[in-house]
Structure formats: structure tokens, C-alpha cells
Motif scaffolding. Structure first.
Motif, short mmCIF file in Angstrom:
data_model
loop_
_atom_site.label_atom_id
_atom_site.label_comp_id
_atom_site.label_asym_id
_atom_site.label_seq_id
_atom_site.Cartn_x
_atom_site.Cartn_y
_atom_site.Cartn_z
N ALA A 37 2.29 41.87 8.09
CA ALA A 37 1.55 43.03 8.59
C ALA A 37 2.18 43.58 9.87
CB ALA A 37 0.09 42.68 8.82
N ARG A 38 2.55 42.69 10.78
CA ARG A 38 3.20 43.14 12.03
C ARG A 38 4.57 43.74 11.76
NH1 ARG A 38 1.91 37.86 15.04
NH2 ARG A 38 -0.33 38.05 15.16
N ALA A 39 5.33 43.11 10.87
CA ALA A 39 6.67 43.62 10.54
C ALA A 39 6.58 44.98 9.85
CB ALA A 39 7.41 42.62 9.67
N TRP A 40 5.60 45.14 8.98
CA TRP A 40 5.40 46.42 8.29
C TRP A 40 4.95 47.48 9.29
CZ3 TRP A 40 0.84 47.79 4.61
CH2 TRP A 40 1.14 48.95 3.89
N GLY A 41 3.99 47.12 10.14
CA GLY A 41 3.48 48.07 11.12
C GLY A 41 4.52 48.53 12.13
N SER A 42 5.47 47.66 12.44
CA SER A 42 6.50 48.01 13.40
C SER A 42 7.71 48.68 12.76
CB SER A 42 6.97 46.76 14.16
OG SER A 42 7.70 45.91 13.28
N GLY A 43 7.73 48.74 11.42
CA GLY A 43 8.85 49.38 10.72
C GLY A 43 10.00 48.45 10.38
N ARG A 44 9.86 47.18 10.71
CA ARG A 44 10.93 46.22 10.37
C ARG A 44 11.02 46.02 8.85
NH1 ARG A 44 10.59 40.96 14.16
NH2 ARG A 44 12.28 40.30 12.77
N MET B 102 14.34 45.70 3.97
CA MET B 102 14.35 44.94 5.23
C MET B 102 15.72 44.31 5.40
SD MET B 102 12.11 41.72 3.85
CE MET B 102 11.21 42.74 2.70
N THR B 103 15.93 43.68 6.54
CA THR B 103 17.17 42.94 6.73
C THR B 103 17.06 41.58 6.03
OG1 THR B 103 16.47 41.82 8.75
CG2 THR B 103 17.52 43.99 9.02
#
Length: 115
Positions: free
Chosen positions: A91-98, A75-76
Motif C-alpha cells: 500500500a505504501r509503495a503503491w501510494g508513493s508511486g514505487r 516496479m523495479t
């Protein structure tokens, strides 16, 4: 953009949070696995181990991970800091590919309690 020092501090804060977590979270983290966290915008990798529910960062390496760790994050730096500070939902960051998380299926099931 987060610095290497801020990223290391975020990982240390995460380790401290894991030490003080409740029994169910601590039990989920009681793996003995190698861990790497590649900070993509800084092109730096923190490598270490997760043992007894705590992440111990042992090395800071330039570039991507040199060895394939059992649990791999990418990640950044800003996203790492935001995740640890509770400003970014994993979960949202993982799901969006971040955030990228790679691990064995059994480890993913255990880690979901931590995330």
C-alpha cells in the motif's frame, strides 16, 4: 539490483504463497485474468495468467508489455523482491508511486485482499 532470475524466483514465491494462503485470500485470487509485471530497471516483462488463486508466469519478454493485460504491475526488480519477502509494504509503495498497479475497478476490489 535484482537480476531477471531473482525476479522470476520472487514471482514463483508469490505464486507459492498464494497457493498456501487462507480461504479468504485464495478466494480473492480466484480470478481468471491475464497478468503482466514490467520490471522497469531491467526493462523486462513477465506475462502470464492468474487462475484458481495462482499466478502462472508463461513468458519473459524484453521491454514493456506488448499486450494490455487485465492486471498490470510495474516496479523495479528490487521492489518486487522486497514486496514478496515482506520487506516493502504494498500500500505504501503503491501510494508513493514505487509500484504501479492497473486493473479494472472490480478486480482492484478483489485484489486488495491479496495485497
Amino acid at each position: 539490483m535484482a537480476t531477471i532470475e531473482e525476479c522470476r524466483a520472487a514471482l514463483e514465491k508469490l505464486a507459492e504463497n498464494m497457493r498456501g494462503a487462507g480461504d479468504d485470500v485464495r478466494a480473492a485470487g480466484e480470478l481468471d485474468r491475464s497478468v503482466s509485471c514490467h520490471i522497469t530497471d531491467l526493462d523486462v516483462t513477465f506475462a502470464g495468467r492468474m487462475t484458481d488463486g495462482v499466478i502462472d508466469v508463461r513468458d519473459t519478454l524484453t521491454g514493456p508489455p506488448r499486450e494490455k493485460a487485465d492486471i498490470r504491475l510495474a516496479m523495479t526488480g528490487d521492489d518486487l523482491v522486497a514486496l514478496v519477502d515482506g520487506e516493502l509494504n504494498f500500500a505504501r509503495a503503491w501510494g508513493s508511486g514505487r509500484v504501479r498497479l492497473e486493473a479494472g475497478l472490480r478486480d482492484l476490489f478483489r485484489l486488495r485482499k491479496l495485497l
